[in-house]
Design a protein around this motif. Structure first.
Motif, PDB file in Angstrom:
ATOM      1  N   SER A  50     -66.489  51.547 -25.360  1.00  0.00           N
ATOM      2  CA  SER A  50     -66.700  51.117 -23.964  1.00  0.00           C
ATOM      3  C   SER A  50     -65.501  51.497 -23.102  1.00  0.00           C
ATOM      4  CB  SER A  50     -66.889  49.601 -23.879  1.00  0.00           C
ATOM      5  OG  SER A  50     -68.014  49.217 -24.602  1.00  0.00           O
ATOM      6  N   ASN A  51     -64.308  51.301 -23.641  1.00  0.00           N
ATOM      7  CA  ASN A  51     -63.110  51.668 -22.875  1.00  0.00           C
ATOM      8  C   ASN A  51     -63.095  53.157 -22.537  1.00  0.00           C
ATOM      9  OD1 ASN A  51     -62.068  49.107 -22.775  1.00  0.00           O
ATOM     10  ND2 ASN A  51     -60.475  49.442 -24.313  1.00  0.00           N
ATOM     11  N   ALA A  52     -63.480  53.980 -23.514  1.00  0.00           N
ATOM     12  CA  ALA A  52     -63.506  55.428 -23.268  1.00  0.00           C
ATOM     13  C   ALA A  52     -64.447  55.745 -22.106  1.00  0.00           C
ATOM     14  CB  ALA A  52     -63.956  56.152 -24.541  1.00  0.00           C
ATOM     15  N   ILE A  54     -65.853  53.528 -19.755  1.00  0.00           N
ATOM     16  CA  ILE A  54     -65.610  52.809 -18.499  1.00  0.00           C
ATOM     17  C   ILE A  54     -64.286  53.227 -17.858  1.00  0.00           C
ATOM     18  CG2 ILE A  54     -65.158  50.521 -17.488  1.00  0.00           C
ATOM     19  CD1 ILE A  54     -66.908  49.382 -19.834  1.00  0.00           C
ATOM     20  N   HIS A  55     -63.224  53.227 -18.678  1.00  0.00           N
ATOM     21  CA  HIS A  55     -61.895  53.495 -18.109  1.00  0.00           C
ATOM     22  C   HIS A  55     -61.542  54.983 -18.219  1.00  0.00           C
ATOM     23  CE1 HIS A  55     -61.353  49.195 -17.847  1.00  0.00           C
ATOM     24  NE2 HIS A  55     -61.520  49.054 -19.154  1.00  0.00           N
ATOM     25  N   GLY A  56     -61.677  55.521 -19.437  1.00  0.00           N
ATOM     26  CA  GLY A  56     -61.285  56.920 -19.640  1.00  0.00           C
ATOM     27  C   GLY A  56     -62.041  57.846 -18.689  1.00  0.00           C
ATOM     28  N   THR A  81     -61.961  58.888 -29.448  1.00  0.00           N
ATOM     29  CA  THR A  81     -61.198  59.780 -28.571  1.00  0.00           C
ATOM     30  C   THR A  81     -61.961  60.063 -27.293  1.00  0.00           C
ATOM     31  OG1 THR A  81     -60.286  60.863 -30.536  1.00  0.00           O
ATOM     32  CG2 THR A  81     -60.049  62.042 -28.458  1.00  0.00           C
ATOM     33  N   ASP A  82     -61.251  60.027 -26.168  1.00  0.00           N
ATOM     34  CA  ASP A  82     -61.820  60.546 -24.922  1.00  0.00           C
ATOM     35  C   ASP A  82     -60.845  61.541 -24.311  1.00  0.00           C
ATOM     36  OD1 ASP A  82     -60.140  59.336 -22.650  1.00  0.00           O
ATOM     37  OD2 ASP A  82     -60.728  57.508 -23.701  1.00  0.00           O
ATOM     38  N   GLU A  83     -61.388  62.395 -23.456  1.00  0.00           N
ATOM     39  CA  GLU A  83     -60.548  63.366 -22.755  1.00  0.00           C
ATOM     40  C   GLU A  83     -60.505  63.003 -21.286  1.00  0.00           C
ATOM     41  OE1 GLU A  83     -61.388  67.036 -25.851  1.00  0.00           O
ATOM     42  OE2 GLU A  83     -62.813  66.700 -24.225  1.00  0.00           O
ATOM     43  N   TYR A  98     -54.795  41.675 -19.697  1.00  0.00           N
ATOM     44  CA  TYR A  98     -54.460  42.712 -18.714  1.00  0.00           C
ATOM     45  C   TYR A  98     -55.657  43.630 -18.527  1.00  0.00           C
ATOM     46  CZ  TYR A  98     -52.640  46.769 -16.359  1.00  0.00           C
ATOM     47  OH  TYR A  98     -52.468  47.782 -15.448  1.00  0.00           O
ATOM     48  N   SER A  99     -56.043  43.821 -17.274  1.00  0.00           N
ATOM     49  CA  SER A  99     -57.100  44.779 -16.962  1.00  0.00           C
ATOM     50  C   SER A  99     -56.829  45.402 -15.608  1.00  0.00           C
ATOM     51  CB  SER A  99     -58.464  44.075 -16.928  1.00  0.00           C
ATOM     52  OG  SER A  99     -59.467  45.028 -16.613  1.00  0.00           O
ATOM     53  N   THR A 100     -57.168  46.682 -15.484  1.00  0.00           N
ATOM     54  CA  THR A 100     -57.060  47.327 -14.169  1.00  0.00           C
ATOM     55  C   THR A 100     -58.309  47.030 -13.331  1.00  0.00           C
ATOM     56  OG1 THR A 100     -57.779  49.305 -15.353  1.00  0.00           O
ATOM     57  CG2 THR A 100     -55.469  49.205 -14.703  1.00  0.00           C
ATOM     58  N   ASP A 101     -59.278  46.366 -13.958  1.00  0.00           N
ATOM     59  CA  ASP A 101     -60.515  46.027 -13.248  1.00  0.00           C
ATOM     60  C   ASP A 101     -60.595  44.500 -13.127  1.00  0.00           C
ATOM     61  OD1 ASP A 101     -63.081  45.413 -12.479  1.00  0.00           O
ATOM     62  OD2 ASP A 101     -64.049  46.830 -13.858  1.00  0.00           O
ATOM     63  N   GLY A 106     -60.068  41.879 -19.862  1.00  0.00           N
ATOM     64  CA  GLY A 106     -58.856  42.451 -20.444  1.00  0.00           C
ATOM     65  C   GLY A 106     -58.649  42.036 -21.895  1.00  0.00           C
ATOM     66  N   LEU A 107     -59.749  41.938 -22.637  1.00  0.00           N
ATOM     67  CA  LEU A 107     -59.656  41.450 -24.018  1.00  0.00           C
ATOM     68  C   LEU A 107     -60.031  42.496 -25.071  1.00  0.00           C
ATOM     69  CD1 LEU A 107     -61.045  37.824 -23.676  1.00  0.00           C
ATOM     70  CD2 LEU A 107     -58.672  38.565 -23.866  1.00  0.00           C
ATOM     71  N   GLY A 108     -60.412  43.689 -24.619  1.00  0.00           N
ATOM     72  CA  GLY A 108     -60.861  44.705 -25.578  1.00  0.00           C
ATOM     73  C   GLY A 108     -59.821  45.001 -26.645  1.00  0.00           C
TER      74      GLY A 108
HETATM   75  N1  LIG Z   1     -59.729  54.932 -23.000  1.00  0.00           N
HETATM   76  C1  LIG Z   1     -59.037  54.461 -21.944  1.00  0.00           C
HETATM   77  N2  LIG Z   1     -58.703  55.298 -20.931  1.00  0.00           N
HETATM   78  C2  LIG Z   1     -58.006  54.842 -19.857  1.00  0.00           C
HETATM   79  N3  LIG Z   1     -57.606  53.569 -19.707  1.00  0.00           N
HETATM   80  C3  LIG Z   1     -57.911  52.694 -20.684  1.00  0.00           C
HETATM   81  C4  LIG Z   1     -58.646  53.088 -21.841  1.00  0.00           C
HETATM   82  N4  LIG Z   1     -58.784  52.010 -22.647  1.00  0.00           N
HETATM   83  C5  LIG Z   1     -58.184  50.992 -22.016  1.00  0.00           C
HETATM   84  N5  LIG Z   1     -57.652  51.382 -20.830  1.00  0.00           N
HETATM   85  C6  LIG Z   1     -56.873  50.539 -19.895  1.00  0.00           C
HETATM   86  O1  LIG Z   1     -56.402  49.405 -20.606  1.00  0.00           O
HETATM   87  C7  LIG Z   1     -56.832  48.202 -19.969  1.00  0.00           C
HETATM   88  C8  LIG Z   1     -57.071  47.123 -21.011  1.00  0.00           C
HETATM   89  O2  LIG Z   1     -58.185  47.454 -21.853  1.00  0.00           O
HETATM   90  P1  LIG Z   1     -59.007  46.267 -22.521  1.00  0.00           P
HETATM   91  O3  LIG Z   1     -60.144  46.847 -23.268  1.00  0.00           O
HETATM   92  O4  LIG Z   1     -58.062  45.396 -23.278  1.00  0.00           O
HETATM   93  O5  LIG Z   1     -59.522  45.414 -21.285  1.00  0.00           O
HETATM   94  P2  LIG Z   1     -60.679  45.781 -20.240  1.00  0.00           P
HETATM   95  O6  LIG Z   1     -61.466  46.946 -20.733  1.00  0.00           O
HETATM   96  O7  LIG Z   1     -60.038  45.926 -18.911  1.00  0.00           O
HETATM   97  O8  LIG Z   1     -61.563  44.480 -20.259  1.00  0.00           O
HETATM   98  P3  LIG Z   1     -62.652  44.086 -21.384  1.00  0.00           P
HETATM   99  O9  LIG Z   1     -62.432  45.009 -22.559  1.00  0.00           O
HETATM  100  O10 LIG Z   1     -62.340  42.666 -21.722  1.00  0.00           O
HETATM  101  O11 LIG Z   1     -63.973  44.296 -20.720  1.00  0.00           O
HETATM  102  C9  LIG Z   1     -58.049  48.586 -19.165  1.00  0.00           C
HETATM  103  O12 LIG Z   1     -58.260  47.719 -18.061  1.00  0.00           O
HETATM  104  C10 LIG Z   1     -57.698  50.016 -18.737  1.00  0.00           C
HETATM  105  O13 LIG Z   1     -56.863  49.997 -17.586  1.00  0.00           O
END
Ligand SMILES: Nc1ncnc2c1ncn2[C@@H]1O[C@H](COP(=O)(O)OP(=O)(O)OP(=O)(O)O)[C@@H](O)[C@H]1O
Ligand SMILES: [Mg+2]
Length: 145
Positions: A50-52, A54-56, A81-83, A98-101, A106-108
Motif C-alpha cells: 500500500s505504501n508503494a 499510495i506514497h511511492g 520495491t517501487d520506483e 508519523y504520516s505525510t498524509d 502513520g502505523l504501516g
Molecule cells: N514507498 C514509499 N514511498 C514514499 N514514501 C513512503 C513510502 N512508504 C512510506 N512512505 C512515507 O512514510 C510515511 C509513514 O509510512 P506508514 O506506512 O508508517 O504510515 P502511513 O502510510 O502514512 O499511514 P498508514 O500506513 O497507517 O495508513 C508515509 O506517510 C510516507 O510519507
C-alpha cells in the motif's frame, strides 16, 4: 526445508494489494505457519505494498510494484520495491504515528516492524524505495519414523 522463489510484478492499483495478501497467505500455509503468523504476514505485506502505491507512486496507477519472496535457510524474505518518489527521511518516516498524509494513522511501518523479525528500508529520492522484511522460520523437526 524446500527453497522457493517467487517474483511478482504488478500495476500500482489498490486491487493488487488483495492479490499480494492471498499470495503471502498461501506461502505461509505451505510453510505450515500458524494462522496468527499468516495474518501478521498479510498485514506486513499489504502495508508495504500500500505504501508503494499510495506514497511511492502517489496513487498513479500506471506504475509497477515488485514483490519478491525468497525462502531459504529457514528464512522467509519479502522485498517490496517501487520506483517512485522516495522517502526524504527514513528515520522520521518510521516513527510511530508519523504520516505525510493527515488522513492516515502513520502505523504501516509500526506493523511491519512488530510483525516481522527484521525490517530494512532503503530509499533514494526520485529513484524509489525498497522494503526488506525477514521472518525466521522454525526448523522442521526431523521425523523419527
Ligand atoms: N514507498 C514509499 N514511498 C514514499 N514514501 C513512503 C513510502 N512508504 C512510506 N512512505 C512515507 O512514510 C510515511 C509513514 O509510512 P506508514 O506506512 O508508517 O504510515 P502511513 O502510510 O502514512 O499511514 P498508514 O500506513 O497507517 O495508513 C508515509 O506517510 C510516507 O510519507
Ligand atoms: Mg502506510
Amino acid at each position: 526445508m524446500k527453497t522457493n522463489q517467487i517474483n511478482l510484478t504488478f500495476s500500482s492499483i489498490p486491487e493488487n494489494v488483495g492479490i499480494t495478501r492471498l499470495l503471502i497467505a498461501s506461502v505461509g500455509a505451505q510453510l505450515d505457519l500458524p494462522l496468527n503468523d499468516i495474518e501478521e504476514l498479510k498485514v506486513a505485506v499489504s502495508e508495504a505494498v500500500s505504501n508503494a502505491i499510495i506514497h511511492g507512486y502517489q496513487n498513479n496507477p500506471h506504475h509497477i510494484v515488485y514483490l519478491d519472496l525468497d525462502i531459504s535457510n529457514n528464512t522467509l524474505k519479502i522485498i517490496v520495491t517501487d520506483e517512485g518518489c522516495g522517502i526524504p527521511n527514513i528515520e522520521q518516516a518510521m516513527q510511530p504515528a508519523y504520516s505525510t498524509d493527515p488522513e492516515r494513522m502513520g502505523l504501516g511501518f509500526v506493523f511491519m516492524q512488530s510483525f516481522m523479525d527484521e525490517l530494512q528500508v532503503e530509499s533514494t529520492l526520485e529513484v524509489g524505495t525498497t522494503v526488506t522484511m525477514i521472518k525466521h522460520l522454525k526448523q522442521t523437526p526431523i521425523s523419527s519414523h
